[in-house]
Write an enzyme that holds these catalytic residues in place. Structure first.
Site, PDB file in Angstrom:
ATOM      1  N   ASN A   1      -5.649   2.062   0.895  1.00 55.74           N
ATOM      2  CA  ASN A   1      -7.555   1.921   0.820  1.00 55.74           C
ATOM      3  C   ASN A   1      -7.832   3.496  -0.505  1.00 55.74           C
ATOM      4  O   ASN A   1      -7.984   4.529  -0.146  1.00 55.74           O
ATOM      5  CB  ASN A   1      -9.026   2.112   2.060  1.00 55.74           C
ATOM      6  CG  ASN A   1      -9.461   2.339   1.555  1.00 55.74           C
ATOM      7  OD1 ASN A   1     -10.445   2.272   0.487  1.00 55.74           O
ATOM      8  ND2 ASN A   1     -10.601   2.474   2.424  1.00 55.74           N
ATOM      9  N   TRP A   2      -8.286   2.563  -1.574  1.00 52.33           N
ATOM     10  CA  TRP A   2      -8.223   3.141  -2.253  1.00 52.33           C
ATOM     11  C   TRP A   2      -9.871   4.058  -2.899  1.00 52.33           C
ATOM     12  O   TRP A   2     -10.027   5.242  -3.537  1.00 52.33           O
ATOM     13  CB  TRP A   2      -8.263   2.979  -3.687  1.00 52.33           C
ATOM     14  CG  TRP A   2      -6.530   2.688  -4.319  1.00 52.33           C
ATOM     15  CD1 TRP A   2      -5.178   2.636  -3.164  1.00 52.33           C
ATOM     16  CD2 TRP A   2      -5.719   2.039  -5.031  1.00 52.33           C
ATOM     17  NE1 TRP A   2      -4.187   2.861  -3.924  1.00 52.33           N
ATOM     18  CE2 TRP A   2      -4.459   1.506  -5.260  1.00 52.33           C
ATOM     19  CE3 TRP A   2      -6.039   1.287  -6.026  1.00 52.33           C
ATOM     20  CZ2 TRP A   2      -3.314   1.631  -5.173  1.00 52.33           C
ATOM     21  CZ3 TRP A   2      -5.170   1.296  -6.916  1.00 52.33           C
ATOM     22  CH2 TRP A   2      -4.381   1.264  -7.130  1.00 52.33           C
ATOM     23  N   LYS A   3     -10.692   3.194  -1.726  1.00 54.07           N
ATOM     24  CA  LYS A   3     -12.093   3.823  -1.776  1.00 54.07           C
ATOM     25  C   LYS A   3     -12.760   4.579  -3.124  1.00 54.07           C
ATOM     26  O   LYS A   3     -12.270   2.941  -4.481  1.00 54.07           O
ATOM     27  CB  LYS A   3     -12.201   5.148  -1.194  1.00 54.07           C
ATOM     28  CG  LYS A   3     -11.235   5.650   0.186  1.00 54.07           C
ATOM     29  CD  LYS A   3     -11.664   6.747   0.584  1.00 54.07           C
ATOM     30  CE  LYS A   3     -10.796   6.726   2.247  1.00 54.07           C
ATOM     31  NZ  LYS A   3     -11.298   8.018   3.143  1.00 54.07           N
TER      32      LYS A   3
ATOM     33  N   HIS B   1     -15.135  -0.385   7.701  1.00 53.91           N
ATOM     34  CA  HIS B   1     -15.083   1.065   7.137  1.00 53.91           C
ATOM     35  C   HIS B   1     -15.967   2.293   7.815  1.00 53.91           C
ATOM     36  O   HIS B   1     -16.542   2.062   7.713  1.00 53.91           O
ATOM     37  CB  HIS B   1     -14.454   1.781   6.118  1.00 53.91           C
ATOM     38  CG  HIS B   1     -13.621   2.528   6.018  1.00 53.91           C
ATOM     39  ND1 HIS B   1     -14.493   3.650   5.967  1.00 53.91           N
ATOM     40  CD2 HIS B   1     -12.140   2.910   6.009  1.00 53.91           C
ATOM     41  CE1 HIS B   1     -13.203   4.770   5.827  1.00 53.91           C
ATOM     42  NE2 HIS B   1     -12.141   3.934   5.588  1.00 53.91           N
TER      43      HIS B   1
ATOM     44  N   GLU C   1     -16.617   4.969   6.890  1.00 53.14           N
ATOM     45  CA  GLU C   1     -17.511   5.456   5.735  1.00 53.14           C
ATOM     46  C   GLU C   1     -18.671   4.149   5.261  1.00 53.14           C
ATOM     47  O   GLU C   1     -19.799   5.268   5.332  1.00 53.14           O
ATOM     48  CB  GLU C   1     -16.945   5.774   4.195  1.00 53.14           C
ATOM     49  CG  GLU C   1     -15.602   7.095   4.277  1.00 53.14           C
ATOM     50  CD  GLU C   1     -14.426   6.912   3.501  1.00 53.14           C
ATOM     51  OE1 GLU C   1     -14.390   6.105   2.690  1.00 53.14           O
ATOM     52  OE2 GLU C   1     -13.396   7.814   3.907  1.00 53.14           O
TER      53      GLU C   1
ATOM     54  N   GLU D   1      -9.390   2.872  13.325  1.00 54.07           N
ATOM     55  CA  GLU D   1      -8.455   4.488  12.987  1.00 54.07           C
ATOM     56  C   GLU D   1      -9.890   5.407  13.381  1.00 54.07           C
ATOM     57  O   GLU D   1     -10.946   4.989  13.227  1.00 54.07           O
ATOM     58  CB  GLU D   1     -10.043   4.063  10.728  1.00 54.07           C
ATOM     59  CG  GLU D   1      -8.777   3.022  10.067  1.00 54.07           C
ATOM     60  CD  GLU D   1      -9.040   2.956   8.909  1.00 54.07           C
ATOM     61  OE1 GLU D   1      -8.327   3.277   8.493  1.00 54.07           O
ATOM     62  OE2 GLU D   1     -10.227   3.538   8.641  1.00 54.07           O
TER      63      GLU D   1
ATOM     64  N   GLY E   1      -8.986  11.275   6.365  1.00 55.33           N
ATOM     65  CA  GLY E   1      -9.424  12.323   5.377  1.00 55.33           C
ATOM     66  C   GLY E   1      -9.513  14.045   5.845  1.00 55.33           C
ATOM     67  O   GLY E   1     -10.172  14.670   5.222  1.00 55.33           O
TER      68      GLY E   1
ATOM     69  N   SER F   1      -5.336   9.518   8.125  1.00 50.26           N
ATOM     70  CA  SER F   1      -4.298  11.285   7.777  1.00 50.26           C
ATOM     71  C   SER F   1      -2.717  10.201   8.193  1.00 50.26           C
ATOM     72  O   SER F   1      -2.431  11.246   8.106  1.00 50.26           O
ATOM     73  CB  SER F   1      -4.329  12.286   8.760  1.00 50.26           C
ATOM     74  OG  SER F   1      -6.245  12.246   8.152  1.00 50.26           O
TER      75      SER F   1
ATOM     76  N   GLY G   1      -5.847   5.932   2.610  1.00 49.16           N
ATOM     77  CA  GLY G   1      -6.345   6.374   2.300  1.00 49.16           C
ATOM     78  C   GLY G   1      -5.715   7.043   1.241  1.00 49.16           C
ATOM     79  O   GLY G   1      -5.663   6.928   0.065  1.00 49.16           O
ATOM     80  N   GLY G   2      -5.749   8.665   1.281  1.00 50.58           N
ATOM     81  CA  GLY G   2      -5.483   9.291   0.589  1.00 50.58           C
ATOM     82  C   GLY G   2      -3.796   9.442   0.521  1.00 50.58           C
ATOM     83  O   GLY G   2      -3.831   9.523  -1.264  1.00 50.58           O
TER      84      GLY G   2
HETATM   85  C1  PEP Z   1      -9.338   5.405   5.213  1.00 49.30           C
HETATM   86  O1  PEP Z   1      -9.926   5.721   4.702  1.00 49.30           O
HETATM   87  O2  PEP Z   1      -8.977   4.918   5.809  1.00 49.30           O
HETATM   88  C2  PEP Z   1      -8.143   6.153   6.072  1.00 49.30           C
HETATM   89  C3  PEP Z   1      -7.608   6.096   6.685  1.00 49.30           C
HETATM   90  O3  PEP Z   1      -8.192   7.759   4.884  1.00 49.30           O
HETATM   91  P1  PEP Z   1      -7.361   8.433   5.078  1.00 49.30           P
HETATM   92  O4  PEP Z   1      -5.831   8.420   4.800  1.00 49.30           O
HETATM   93  O5  PEP Z   1      -7.259   9.584   4.055  1.00 49.30           O
HETATM   94  O6  PEP Z   1      -7.002   9.278   6.494  1.00 49.30           O
END
Ligand code: PEP
Length: 258
Positions: free
Chosen positions: A10-12, A101, A103, A173, A179, A220, A241-242
């Protein structure tokens, strides 16, 4: 039927057209021959912002990489400024879409009910949906994780048939792990995944739904913790994500999955 591991990035709201093209090029250059082996063992997906979907689809052509969007509106068209419909997404060539998600729930008023509407729109348009669920830190500390997860799953999947579930992936999640660098332990994650799978068993008469629905872990996930999480019996992949923004890290997670 064995559940195929899905590694989804997920590049957000990150990366311009030039930057996404470079990231895909880096992944292709550094996959060390894993690209051909990937398709058999692991499904790999990236979800860029709407504006770069076409660039990523073009750059990923001829590779096993699949491309998805990060949101979808429930209506086909109309006065919904800033929103994108399922038919519009389909036209770009994406195959998947992330829905609900945390967010979007936290910053954009997404509710379990709108998640359900978006899920129906995704399925109507032939997209595979990745439906996100997860508790906040406060909810975990209050001991209501399972109650929250159950409510989210029941409402998100309301009216979704067993047949439609073939195109639904769930992503657990924990909000406190997204994050933050604070990852759920293998045991914490497995416990919730097993709970969700058991819930699917209660919601659908056919045991095939609980057996075949993939449940990803997100929060994470990094090269250093991916193998342990992915080794859990009810964890069928990752929503990342990251670490998905760096070719080396994303490839390392894919290799851990293989
Ligand atoms: C996400 O945004 O779905 C996510 C899991 O982010 P991260 O891996 O950065 O925690």
């Amino acid at each position: 039927m064995a559940r195929k591991i899905l590694i989804a990035g997920n590049w957000k709201m990150n990366k311009t057209g030039a930057e996404v093209a470079q990231l895909i090029k880096d992944m292709k250059a550094n996959c060390g021959g894993c690209c051909c082996a990937v398709a058999d063992k692991v499904e790999v997906l990236v979800c860029p912002p709407f504006t770069t979907l076409s660039a990523v689809i073009a750059e990923a052509a001829g590779t096993p990489l699949e491309v998805g969007a990060q949101n979808i509106h429930w209506e086909d068209n109309g006065a919904f400024t800033g929103e994108i419909s399922g038919s519009m997404l389909k036209e770009t060539g994406v195959t998947h879409v992330i829905i609900g998600h945390s967010e979007r729930r936290q910053y954009f008023g997404e509710t379990d009910e709108t998640v359900n509407k978006r899920l129906k729109a995704a399925l109507k348009n032939g997209l595979t949906a990745i439906v996100c669920i997860g508790e906040t830190l406060q909810e975990r500390q209050l001991g209501v994780t399972e109650a929250i997860i159950e409510r989210q799953v029941r409402i998100a999947l309301s009216g979704i048939t067993a047949e439609q579930m073939k195109n639904v992936v769930l992503a657990y999640e924990p909000v406190w792990a997204i994050g933050t660098g604070e990852v759920a332990t293998n045991e914490q994650a497995q416990a919730v995944h097993a709970f969700v799978r058991a819930l699917l068993g209660k919601l659908y008469a056919c045991p095939c739904v609980a057996e075949n629905t993939r449940i990803l872990y997100g929060g994470s996930m990094k090269p250093g913790n991916a193998a342990g999480l992915l080794a859990q019996p009810d964890i069928d992949g990752g929503l990342i994500g990251g670490a998905a923004l760096k070719a080396a890290d994303f490839l390392a997670i894919i290799k851990a999955a293989m």
